[in-house]
Enzyme design. Sequence first.
Site, mmCIF file in Angstrom:
data_model
loop_
_atom_site.group_PDB
_atom_site.id
_atom_site.type_symbol
_atom_site.label_atom_id
_atom_site.label_comp_id
_atom_site.label_asym_id
_atom_site.label_seq_id
_atom_site.Cartn_x
_atom_site.Cartn_y
_atom_site.Cartn_z
ATOM 1 N N LYS A 22 0.804 -1.127 0.057
ATOM 2 C CA LYS A 22 -0.212 0.176 0.294
ATOM 3 C C LYS A 22 0.759 1.224 0.012
ATOM 4 O O LYS A 22 0.677 2.133 -0.901
ATOM 5 C CB LYS A 22 -0.855 0.067 1.436
ATOM 6 C CG LYS A 22 -1.547 1.340 1.580
ATOM 7 C CD LYS A 22 -2.274 1.266 2.895
ATOM 8 C CE LYS A 22 -2.466 2.558 3.548
ATOM 9 N NZ LYS A 22 -1.271 3.083 4.276
ATOM 10 N N ASN A 23 1.738 1.163 0.988
ATOM 11 C CA ASN A 23 2.643 2.708 0.832
ATOM 12 C C ASN A 23 3.421 2.792 -0.128
ATOM 13 O O ASN A 23 3.849 4.037 -0.340
ATOM 14 C CB ASN A 23 3.201 2.657 2.326
ATOM 15 C CG ASN A 23 2.528 2.712 3.631
ATOM 16 O OD1 ASN A 23 1.203 3.064 3.571
ATOM 17 N ND2 ASN A 23 3.025 2.342 4.647
ATOM 18 N N CYS A 58 -5.481 8.420 8.876
ATOM 19 C CA CYS A 58 -5.624 7.969 10.191
ATOM 20 C C CYS A 58 -5.496 8.870 11.179
ATOM 21 O O CYS A 58 -4.458 9.420 11.374
ATOM 22 C CB CYS A 58 -4.709 6.659 10.437
ATOM 23 S SG CYS A 58 -5.419 5.017 9.392
ATOM 24 N N ARG A 62 0.600 14.348 13.537
ATOM 25 C CA ARG A 62 0.887 14.394 11.911
ATOM 26 C C ARG A 62 1.108 15.548 11.273
ATOM 27 O O ARG A 62 0.601 15.775 10.134
ATOM 28 C CB ARG A 62 -0.046 13.224 11.172
ATOM 29 C CG ARG A 62 -0.286 12.026 12.032
ATOM 30 C CD ARG A 62 -0.813 10.996 11.199
ATOM 31 N NE ARG A 62 -0.125 10.095 10.208
ATOM 32 C CZ ARG A 62 -0.490 9.116 9.371
ATOM 33 N NH1 ARG A 62 -1.699 8.831 9.486
ATOM 34 N NH2 ARG A 62 0.143 8.541 8.791
ATOM 35 N N ASP A 76 3.174 0.507 12.398
ATOM 36 C CA ASP A 76 1.781 -0.192 11.912
ATOM 37 C C ASP A 76 1.766 -1.467 12.455
ATOM 38 O O ASP A 76 0.614 -2.000 12.418
ATOM 39 C CB ASP A 76 2.224 -0.108 10.202
ATOM 40 C CG ASP A 76 2.177 1.268 9.521
ATOM 41 O OD1 ASP A 76 1.864 2.221 10.382
ATOM 42 O OD2 ASP A 76 2.082 1.253 8.364
ATOM 43 N N ARG A 98 -9.236 0.721 3.390
ATOM 44 C CA ARG A 98 -8.336 1.651 2.729
ATOM 45 C C ARG A 98 -7.004 0.763 2.355
ATOM 46 O O ARG A 98 -6.190 1.242 1.571
ATOM 47 C CB ARG A 98 -7.965 2.852 3.467
ATOM 48 C CG ARG A 98 -9.232 3.558 3.380
ATOM 49 C CD ARG A 98 -9.072 5.002 4.215
ATOM 50 N NE ARG A 98 -7.448 5.316 4.265
ATOM 51 C CZ ARG A 98 -6.683 5.508 5.372
ATOM 52 N NH1 ARG A 98 -7.389 5.703 6.666
ATOM 53 N NH2 ARG A 98 -5.546 5.711 5.208
HETATM 54 C C1 UD1 Z 1 4.395 6.634 6.744
HETATM 55 C C2 UD1 Z 1 3.448 5.661 6.282
HETATM 56 C C3 UD1 Z 1 2.622 5.140 7.765
HETATM 57 C C4 UD1 Z 1 3.639 4.750 8.706
HETATM 58 C C5 UD1 Z 1 4.464 5.905 9.043
HETATM 59 C C6 UD1 Z 1 5.697 5.378 10.040
HETATM 60 C C7 UD1 Z 1 2.575 6.069 4.107
HETATM 61 C C8 UD1 Z 1 1.556 6.585 3.209
HETATM 62 N N1 UD1 Z 1 2.384 5.931 5.481
HETATM 63 O O1 UD1 Z 1 3.350 7.783 7.245
HETATM 64 O O2 UD1 Z 1 1.900 3.905 7.320
HETATM 65 O O3 UD1 Z 1 2.909 4.663 9.927
HETATM 66 O O4 UD1 Z 1 5.123 6.119 7.782
HETATM 67 O O5 UD1 Z 1 6.387 4.443 9.468
HETATM 68 O O6 UD1 Z 1 3.592 5.589 3.828
HETATM 69 N N2 UD1 Z 1 6.794 14.082 11.185
HETATM 70 C C9 UD1 Z 1 6.943 15.600 11.380
HETATM 71 N N3 UD1 Z 1 6.965 16.254 10.567
HETATM 72 C C10 UD1 Z 1 6.741 15.781 9.083
HETATM 73 C C11 UD1 Z 1 6.302 14.583 8.814
HETATM 74 C C12 UD1 Z 1 6.378 13.663 9.783
HETATM 75 O O7 UD1 Z 1 7.365 15.837 12.504
HETATM 76 O O8 UD1 Z 1 6.754 16.729 8.301
HETATM 77 C C13 UD1 Z 1 6.874 12.964 12.090
HETATM 78 C C14 UD1 Z 1 5.502 12.481 12.402
HETATM 79 O O9 UD1 Z 1 4.678 13.084 13.328
HETATM 80 C C15 UD1 Z 1 5.829 11.154 13.017
HETATM 81 C C16 UD1 Z 1 7.184 10.769 12.364
HETATM 82 O O10 UD1 Z 1 7.592 12.117 11.795
HETATM 83 O O11 UD1 Z 1 5.999 11.323 14.425
HETATM 84 C C17 UD1 Z 1 7.149 9.832 11.275
HETATM 85 O O12 UD1 Z 1 6.247 10.037 10.340
HETATM 86 P P1 UD1 Z 1 6.131 9.987 8.805
HETATM 87 O O13 UD1 Z 1 7.326 8.663 8.665
HETATM 88 O O14 UD1 Z 1 6.335 10.917 8.000
HETATM 89 O O15 UD1 Z 1 4.839 9.025 8.690
HETATM 90 P P2 UD1 Z 1 4.039 9.300 7.139
HETATM 91 O O16 UD1 Z 1 4.701 9.390 6.128
HETATM 92 O O17 UD1 Z 1 2.817 10.054 7.655
#
Ligand code: UD1
Length: 419
Positions: free
Chosen positions: A22-23, A117, A122, A305, A397
Amino acid sequence: MEKLLIEGSTRLEGEISISGAKNSALAIMPATILSGSECIIKNLPSIRDVVYLRDMLMQLGAKVHILDSDKISVDSSAIKSYKIDAELAKKMRASYYFLGALLGRFKKAEVPFPGGCEIGVRPIDLHIKGLEALGAKIKISHGVIKASATELIGAHIYLDVVSVGATINIMLAACMAKGVTTIENSAKEPYIVDTANLLNAMGANIKGAGTDVIRIKGVDSLGGCEHTIIPDQMEAGTYMIAAAATKGNVLIKNVIPTHLESITAKLREMNVEVQEHEDSVRVIAASKLKAVNIKTLPYPGFPTDMQQPMSVLLALADGTSVVTENIFESRFKYLDELKKMGAKIRVEGRVAIIDGVHRLSGAPIYATDLRAGAAMVVAGLVADGKTIVSNIGHIDRGYERLEEKLINLGARIRRIQED
Ligand code: UD1
């Protein structure tokens, strides 16, 4: 309203084949925009988030053809718009990848703040900082992120938090930037390597994906390609845990076992037998599960996850387990649902202390998010009696043909309509 009715106490047995990740799909579909040509994507999972992305691509003007149940072609040559529809964007989080892809191709993008989610704040500040470092001007107005640039110029970007989304978004925007972009402290998840492989197949010059320094040398243009998405590590992990929880014996096919190392290691620590083959793993349950501690970390650490399905297994282990959630601050909401089934759990901030019990009992429960939904299904399969899982839109999803795959393993699960 659709719900899942599960009659529990079933032992999962047999073989199951894992779908595309999915990701990866969520990054790769927007990435096709950069080609300005036709891309064929294979092993695409048949899940709701992919349908939303298809709608977004078509709304932008791409021609999308379904070639097979897991194969599509996306021709992005006719795309003229750089604005994502707000109604579509709020259905999922990964709509943010359109920022990097549209900006990379058109030097302009308008993408509403994403949904998805609710597992914590986030933020997407790192995505924005990264794109700004490449020369984009970003304005936020009325819930829409508006990015524009006269040209994108390669830059050295240090991510102070390891982020999958920010790493991929910057990579997308940097492919056709002038000069070299370096992303330091980049995420190392297999989805990042998969997306980089797609972009390289289009003609990009990306090195180091899968390590914590990625180097992207900008090219003038990209072209069409064919790409096969990697197997879904989280879908595989969910079925591995379900097999272990139901005292089962399941061969999980079409996986890359190295991507599952952290899950395999924890299951083995709990006394579950995991046999690794070239592209499959067999999980044979333990007669008695040992309690273990888990700390979620970026890849190759234990994935956030899988924290939720794994907690169901820990709820049935012999002794006390401590689960520390380091990635998302609100990823414990589902534990209240698990408690309704008899689990003994207390949460203190980012830590959950789980005292194992001998059995769970079926109850009406709610899927608080996607992976929590999967955890609820695992709990329902193990529990005595009937479990009804509501709010299953989250599960749709991210899990392809969940009921069908589980029924093939002997589960008694069906979709019902109920108010
Ligand atoms: C992706 C995955 C999700 C998984 C997560 C962590 C997808 C579509 N989703 O989510 O399934 O649970 O990685 O492995 O690939 N953060 C910030 N600022 C930002 C972005 C992130 O502070 O601009 C923080 C987040 O709050 C979190 C951490 O970084 O604490 C990791 O998040 P991130 O790896 O970005 O998660 P996603 O890409 O949203």
